[in-house]
Motif scaffolding. Structure first.
Motif, PDB file in Angstrom:
ATOM      1  N   ASP A  13       0.871  -1.185   0.000  1.00  0.00           N
ATOM      2  CA  ASP A  13       0.000   0.000   0.000  1.00  0.00           C
ATOM      3  C   ASP A  13       0.901   1.226   0.000  1.00  0.00           C
ATOM      4  OD1 ASP A  13      -2.302   1.740   0.659  1.00  0.00           O
ATOM      5  OD2 ASP A  13      -1.422   1.793   2.673  1.00  0.00           O
ATOM      6  N   GLU A  15      -0.502   5.036   0.915  1.00  0.00           N
ATOM      7  CA  GLU A  15      -0.903   6.010   1.946  1.00  0.00           C
ATOM      8  C   GLU A  15      -0.887   5.381   3.326  1.00  0.00           C
ATOM      9  OE1 GLU A  15      -4.699   7.884   1.152  1.00  0.00           O
ATOM     10  OE2 GLU A  15      -4.995   8.204   3.309  1.00  0.00           O
ATOM     11  N   GLY A  16      -0.031   5.896   4.186  1.00  0.00           N
ATOM     12  CA  GLY A  16       0.062   5.392   5.555  1.00  0.00           C
ATOM     13  C   GLY A  16       1.019   4.228   5.695  1.00  0.00           C
ATOM     14  N   THR A  17       1.576   3.770   4.555  1.00  0.00           N
ATOM     15  CA  THR A  17       2.484   2.609   4.582  1.00  0.00           C
ATOM     16  C   THR A  17       3.884   3.018   4.121  1.00  0.00           C
ATOM     17  OG1 THR A  17       0.621   1.116   4.218  1.00  0.00           O
ATOM     18  CG2 THR A  17       2.812   0.230   3.767  1.00  0.00           C
ATOM     19  N   SER A 184       0.298  -3.008   4.655  1.00  0.00           N
ATOM     20  CA  SER A 184      -0.684  -1.930   4.688  1.00  0.00           C
ATOM     21  C   SER A 184      -0.869  -1.409   6.111  1.00  0.00           C
ATOM     22  CB  SER A 184      -2.047  -2.414   4.148  1.00  0.00           C
ATOM     23  OG  SER A 184      -3.007  -1.365   4.200  1.00  0.00           O
ATOM     24  N   ASP A 185      -1.435  -0.191   6.173  1.00  0.00           N
ATOM     25  CA  ASP A 185      -1.778   0.400   7.477  1.00  0.00           C
ATOM     26  C   ASP A 185      -3.242   0.165   7.826  1.00  0.00           C
ATOM     27  OD1 ASP A 185      -2.858   3.740   6.744  1.00  0.00           O
ATOM     28  OD2 ASP A 185      -2.535   2.131   5.308  1.00  0.00           O
ATOM     29  N   VAL A 186      -3.998  -0.466   6.911  1.00  0.00           N
ATOM     30  CA  VAL A 186      -5.438  -0.651   7.119  1.00  0.00           C
ATOM     31  C   VAL A 186      -5.748  -2.130   7.375  1.00  0.00           C
ATOM     32  CG1 VAL A 186      -7.718  -0.435   6.030  1.00  0.00           C
ATOM     33  CG2 VAL A 186      -6.008   1.363   5.718  1.00  0.00           C
TER      34      VAL A 186
HETATM   35 MG   LIG Z   1      -3.090   3.017   3.361  1.00  0.00          MG
END
Ligand SMILES: [Mg+2]
Ligand SMILES: CSCCC(=O)C(=O)COP(=O)(O)O
Length: 227
Positions: A13, A15-17, A184-186
């Motif tokens: 991922d 965004e956020g990763t 991932s961050d999700v």
């Molecule tokens: Mg993300």
């Protein structure tokens, strides 16, 4: 720390990763939002404009209504494929003019380079369009990183919270899902990847999310070991 074995490909991922959420929400999204109306009027023949009109259920020639709907989607962080295509087209100007470079955490850059140099295939899966992905890594804080990557996947392959998307990605890469590590961050994305048979690792760059216990978890790429 988290150690994974039998991995031949990394699917990450963005965004956020690999990339700060703030770069996406405080740089990229506002840049596209400010330019969306002018872009729609000057690029009305782009297929994604007609696709957005259908998805918004507005007349294909009502460009102001299409632009307003797309701006509302940006404000909702809606992961709609036509919006993502148009954002990618708008961001070209920002990257090429040097208004911004694609943010990467230094640990993410080091990890991606380490794994590439050790012979692992690197792939991206983001709701951002493939074009937007190639821009972010092509104009990154660390220069052009696109040579590191073997493939890119976006929502044209499937939604990130649905297992079928990861099944399709495994088939496209040509490896058993068990040989692919998804980062991932999700948690919901990791759950879907795990259901498709992939190995998974949660990137916790902020607070610990609900469901984190269902996956291996690290704070940065330095804590990931491939044996
Ligand atoms: Mg993300
Ligand atoms: C490729 S940078 C832009 C990322 C983007 O537009 C986005 O919506 C990311 O969504 P995700 O669900 O992949 O976190």
């Amino acid at each position: 720390m988290a150690t994974f074995s039998g991995i031949n490909a990394i699917l990450t991922d963005i965004e956020g990763t690999t990339t700060d959420i703030d770069f996406v929400h405080k740089t990229l999204f506002p840049y596209a939002r400010e330019r969306m109306t002018d872009f729609i009027h000057s690029h009305s023949n782009e297929p994604a404009v007609a696709e957005a009109a259908v998805a918004l259920n507005v007349a294909a020639d009502d460009l102001d209504a299409i632009a307003k709907g797309l701006i509302d989607w940006i404000d909702q962080d809606k992961k709609e494929t036509s919006l993502k295509a148009l954002q990618g087209l708008i961001w070209v100007q920002g990257y090429e003019s040097g208004d911004f470079t694609g943010h990467l955490y230094p640990d993410a850059y080091a990890g991606l380079k380490r794994w590439h140099d050790s012979g692992k295939q690197l792939h991206i899966f983001s709701s951002g369009s493939v074009k937007a992905q190639k821009l972010l890594y092509g104009y990154s804080d660390f220069g052009d990183l696109t040579p590191l990557f073997s493939g890119y996947f976006d929502t044209t392959t499937g939604a990130k919270r649905e297992a079928i998307a990861y099944e399709r990605i495994s088939a496209s890469i040509g490896l058993p899902a068990s040989q692919i590590l998804f980062l991932s961050d999700v948690v919901a994305e990791l759950d879907a990847a795990k259901a498709a048979g992939m190995q998974t690792c949660l990137l916790m760059r902020g607070e610990r999310p609900d469901g984190a216990e269902r996956h291996n978890a690290v704070e940065n790429f330095d804590q990931i070991t491939l044996s």
